[in-house]
Design a protein around this motif. Structure first.
Motif, PDB file in Angstrom:
ATOM      1  N   TYR A  16       0.860  63.539  44.037  1.00 35.32           N
ATOM      2  CA  TYR A  16       2.185  63.916  44.875  1.00 35.32           C
ATOM      3  C   TYR A  16       1.821  64.077  46.600  1.00 35.32           C
ATOM      4  O   TYR A  16       2.573  65.175  47.286  1.00 35.32           O
ATOM      5  CB  TYR A  16       2.358  65.642  45.023  1.00 35.32           C
ATOM      6  CG  TYR A  16       2.840  65.224  43.350  1.00 35.32           C
ATOM      7  CD1 TYR A  16       4.164  64.617  42.454  1.00 35.32           C
ATOM      8  CD2 TYR A  16       1.914  66.453  42.193  1.00 35.32           C
ATOM      9  CE1 TYR A  16       4.188  64.728  40.874  1.00 35.32           C
ATOM     10  CE2 TYR A  16       2.365  66.344  41.144  1.00 35.32           C
ATOM     11  CZ  TYR A  16       3.144  65.625  40.380  1.00 35.32           C
ATOM     12  OH  TYR A  16       3.686  65.858  38.836  1.00 35.32           O
ATOM     13  N   SER A  17       0.434  63.490  47.021  1.00 33.83           N
ATOM     14  CA  SER A  17       0.824  63.737  48.418  1.00 33.83           C
ATOM     15  C   SER A  17       1.614  63.079  49.190  1.00 33.83           C
ATOM     16  O   SER A  17       1.458  61.478  48.567  1.00 33.83           O
ATOM     17  CB  SER A  17      -0.613  63.408  48.979  1.00 33.83           C
ATOM     18  OG  SER A  17      -1.312  62.357  48.468  1.00 33.83           O
ATOM     19  N   ASN A  18       1.843  62.819  50.318  1.00 36.18           N
ATOM     20  CA  ASN A  18       2.758  61.608  50.750  1.00 36.18           C
ATOM     21  C   ASN A  18       1.799  60.837  51.483  1.00 36.18           C
ATOM     22  O   ASN A  18       2.299  60.286  52.512  1.00 36.18           O
ATOM     23  CB  ASN A  18       3.371  62.311  52.284  1.00 36.18           C
ATOM     24  CG  ASN A  18       4.306  62.807  51.306  1.00 36.18           C
ATOM     25  OD1 ASN A  18       4.936  62.511  50.393  1.00 36.18           O
ATOM     26  ND2 ASN A  18       5.391  64.043  51.849  1.00 36.18           N
ATOM     27  N   ASP A  19       0.397  60.800  51.755  1.00 37.67           N
ATOM     28  CA  ASP A  19      -0.826  59.676  52.257  1.00 37.67           C
ATOM     29  C   ASP A  19       0.115  58.378  52.083  1.00 37.67           C
ATOM     30  O   ASP A  19      -0.557  57.519  53.115  1.00 37.67           O
ATOM     31  CB  ASP A  19      -1.949  60.305  51.766  1.00 37.67           C
ATOM     32  CG  ASP A  19      -2.588  61.620  52.444  1.00 37.67           C
ATOM     33  OD1 ASP A  19      -1.473  61.967  53.212  1.00 37.67           O
ATOM     34  OD2 ASP A  19      -3.613  62.029  51.982  1.00 37.67           O
ATOM     35  N   LYS A  20       0.159  57.670  51.106  1.00 43.10           N
ATOM     36  CA  LYS A  20       0.035  56.732  50.646  1.00 43.10           C
ATOM     37  C   LYS A  20       1.713  56.039  51.153  1.00 43.10           C
ATOM     38  O   LYS A  20       1.643  55.210  51.810  1.00 43.10           O
ATOM     39  CB  LYS A  20      -0.020  56.804  49.035  1.00 43.10           C
ATOM     40  CG  LYS A  20      -1.292  56.393  48.100  1.00 43.10           C
ATOM     41  CD  LYS A  20      -1.632  56.619  46.975  1.00 43.10           C
ATOM     42  CE  LYS A  20      -2.694  56.654  46.209  1.00 43.10           C
ATOM     43  NZ  LYS A  20      -2.372  56.756  45.059  1.00 43.10           N
ATOM     44  N   GLN A  21       2.611  57.366  51.156  1.00 36.67           N
ATOM     45  CA  GLN A  21       2.951  56.694  51.608  1.00 36.67           C
ATOM     46  C   GLN A  21       3.780  56.354  53.376  1.00 36.67           C
ATOM     47  O   GLN A  21       4.240  55.433  53.394  1.00 36.67           O
ATOM     48  CB  GLN A  21       5.021  57.810  51.685  1.00 36.67           C
ATOM     49  CG  GLN A  21       5.551  57.824  50.377  1.00 36.67           C
ATOM     50  CD  GLN A  21       6.298  58.609  50.240  1.00 36.67           C
ATOM     51  OE1 GLN A  21       6.347  59.319  51.045  1.00 36.67           O
ATOM     52  NE2 GLN A  21       6.905  58.866  49.057  1.00 36.67           N
ATOM     53  N   ILE A  22       2.880  57.391  53.950  1.00 37.21           N
ATOM     54  CA  ILE A  22       2.761  57.437  55.313  1.00 37.21           C
ATOM     55  C   ILE A  22       2.070  56.185  55.390  1.00 37.21           C
ATOM     56  O   ILE A  22       2.206  55.588  56.885  1.00 37.21           O
ATOM     57  CB  ILE A  22       2.151  58.618  55.602  1.00 37.21           C
ATOM     58  CG1 ILE A  22       2.734  59.915  56.056  1.00 37.21           C
ATOM     59  CG2 ILE A  22       1.544  59.102  57.250  1.00 37.21           C
ATOM     60  CD1 ILE A  22       2.569  60.953  55.426  1.00 37.21           C
ATOM     61  N   LEU A  56      11.305  51.397  51.630  1.00 43.17           N
ATOM     62  CA  LEU A  56      11.096  52.024  52.216  1.00 43.17           C
ATOM     63  C   LEU A  56      12.206  51.612  53.939  1.00 43.17           C
ATOM     64  O   LEU A  56      11.608  52.604  54.557  1.00 43.17           O
ATOM     65  CB  LEU A  56      10.284  49.973  52.641  1.00 43.17           C
ATOM     66  CG  LEU A  56      10.273  49.408  53.299  1.00 43.17           C
ATOM     67  CD1 LEU A  56       8.814  49.790  54.524  1.00 43.17           C
ATOM     68  CD2 LEU A  56      10.029  48.079  53.893  1.00 43.17           C
ATOM     69  N   LEU A  57      13.328  51.381  53.411  1.00 40.96           N
ATOM     70  CA  LEU A  57      14.800  51.459  54.920  1.00 40.96           C
ATOM     71  C   LEU A  57      14.568  53.198  55.153  1.00 40.96           C
ATOM     72  O   LEU A  57      14.333  53.703  56.021  1.00 40.96           O
ATOM     73  CB  LEU A  57      15.764  51.615  54.178  1.00 40.96           C
ATOM     74  CG  LEU A  57      16.664  51.489  55.070  1.00 40.96           C
ATOM     75  CD1 LEU A  57      16.552  50.187  57.011  1.00 40.96           C
ATOM     76  CD2 LEU A  57      17.783  50.056  55.161  1.00 40.96           C
ATOM     77  N   ARG A  58      14.243  53.980  53.779  1.00 42.95           N
ATOM     78  CA  ARG A  58      14.752  55.257  53.931  1.00 42.95           C
ATOM     79  C   ARG A  58      13.410  56.135  54.746  1.00 42.95           C
ATOM     80  O   ARG A  58      13.412  56.710  55.866  1.00 42.95           O
ATOM     81  CB  ARG A  58      14.919  56.159  52.127  1.00 42.95           C
ATOM     82  CG  ARG A  58      15.969  56.232  51.749  1.00 42.95           C
ATOM     83  CD  ARG A  58      16.523  56.793  51.073  1.00 42.95           C
ATOM     84  NE  ARG A  58      15.661  56.349  49.512  1.00 42.95           N
ATOM     85  CZ  ARG A  58      15.398  55.312  49.127  1.00 42.95           C
ATOM     86  NH1 ARG A  58      16.985  54.357  48.734  1.00 42.95           N
ATOM     87  NH2 ARG A  58      14.952  55.065  47.860  1.00 42.95           N
ATOM     88  N   LEU A  59      12.260  55.856  54.394  1.00 48.90           N
ATOM     89  CA  LEU A  59      10.922  56.476  54.356  1.00 48.90           C
ATOM     90  C   LEU A  59      10.686  56.087  55.898  1.00 48.90           C
ATOM     91  O   LEU A  59       9.999  56.596  56.427  1.00 48.90           O
ATOM     92  CB  LEU A  59       9.172  55.435  53.744  1.00 48.90           C
ATOM     93  CG  LEU A  59       9.747  56.647  52.289  1.00 48.90           C
ATOM     94  CD1 LEU A  59       8.427  55.756  51.575  1.00 48.90           C
ATOM     95  CD2 LEU A  59       8.912  57.612  52.628  1.00 48.90           C
ATOM     96  N   PHE A  60      10.748  54.982  56.023  1.00 52.93           N
ATOM     97  CA  PHE A  60      10.325  53.618  57.748  1.00 52.93           C
ATOM     98  C   PHE A  60      11.631  54.913  58.725  1.00 52.93           C
ATOM     99  O   PHE A  60      11.461  55.471  59.645  1.00 52.93           O
ATOM    100  CB  PHE A  60      10.913  53.044  58.016  1.00 52.93           C
ATOM    101  CG  PHE A  60      10.947  52.481  59.017  1.00 52.93           C
ATOM    102  CD1 PHE A  60       9.132  51.281  59.335  1.00 52.93           C
ATOM    103  CD2 PHE A  60      11.303  52.125  60.271  1.00 52.93           C
ATOM    104  CE1 PHE A  60       9.150  51.021  60.538  1.00 52.93           C
ATOM    105  CE2 PHE A  60      10.970  51.191  61.560  1.00 52.93           C
ATOM    106  CZ  PHE A  60       9.293  51.255  61.526  1.00 52.93           C
ATOM    107  N   LYS A  61      13.036  55.105  58.547  1.00 53.64           N
ATOM    108  CA  LYS A  61      13.944  55.595  58.978  1.00 53.64           C
ATOM    109  C   LYS A  61      13.832  57.503  59.107  1.00 53.64           C
ATOM    110  O   LYS A  61      13.369  57.913  60.442  1.00 53.64           O
ATOM    111  CB  LYS A  61      15.832  55.438  58.416  1.00 53.64           C
ATOM    112  CG  LYS A  61      16.319  57.124  58.988  1.00 53.64           C
ATOM    113  CD  LYS A  61      17.417  56.017  59.707  1.00 53.64           C
ATOM    114  CE  LYS A  61      18.585  56.709  60.786  1.00 53.64           C
ATOM    115  NZ  LYS A  61      19.200  55.833  61.385  1.00 53.64           N
TER     116      LYS A  61
END
Length: 129
Positions: A16-22, A56-61
């Motif tokens: 559940y970490s955000n490391d991969k998203q970041i 991707l759009l949501r995360l980048f924003k």
């Protein structure tokens, strides 16, 4: 900490970490920074990171405060300012940063800076002399 609390902590960190998203979003930004002169769209960016283009759009924003398209335009405008300061012609600058039309570049440049590319270049060159 008990054995079970330790296992729960490990599960949270691993799943559940955000490391991969970041890391994905940083990779997208780096891709834009190095390939800004190419035709870049959400399909290309999402395909490179194996992520939904809408996600991707949501995360980048969320992380950068801009959409990838807005970031790309900002990158191109900043690069064009540098090229114009060096004395590169407006037409060469337009195509060097990835625009397909001189008119669309000039219009966008003026809307972002308040000056046409040629006006901006004249001012910068007169300041440096």
């Amino acid at each position: 900490m008990s054995y079970y609390q330790d296992k729960i902590k490990q599960l949270k960190e691993n799943h559940y970490s955000n490391d991969k998203q970041i890391a994905s979003i940083i990779s997208v930004k780096n891709y834009i920074d190095t390939h800004y002169e190419n035709d870049i769209n959400l399909d290309i960016l999402s395909h490179n990171q194996f992520i939904s283009k809408f996600h991707l759009l949501r995360l980048f924003k969320r992380y950068y405060g801009l959409t990838p398209k807005q970031y790309l335009i900002d990158k191109r405008i900043e690069t064009s300012k540098t090229l114009l300061k060096k004395g590169t012609s407006v037409t060469e600058t337009c195509f060097a940063i990835g625009f397909q039309s001189l008119g669309s570049f000039s219009t966008l440049f003026k809307s972002r800076t308040g000056k046409s590319p040629s006006q901006y270049q004249k001012e910068q060159l007169s300041r440096s002399n």
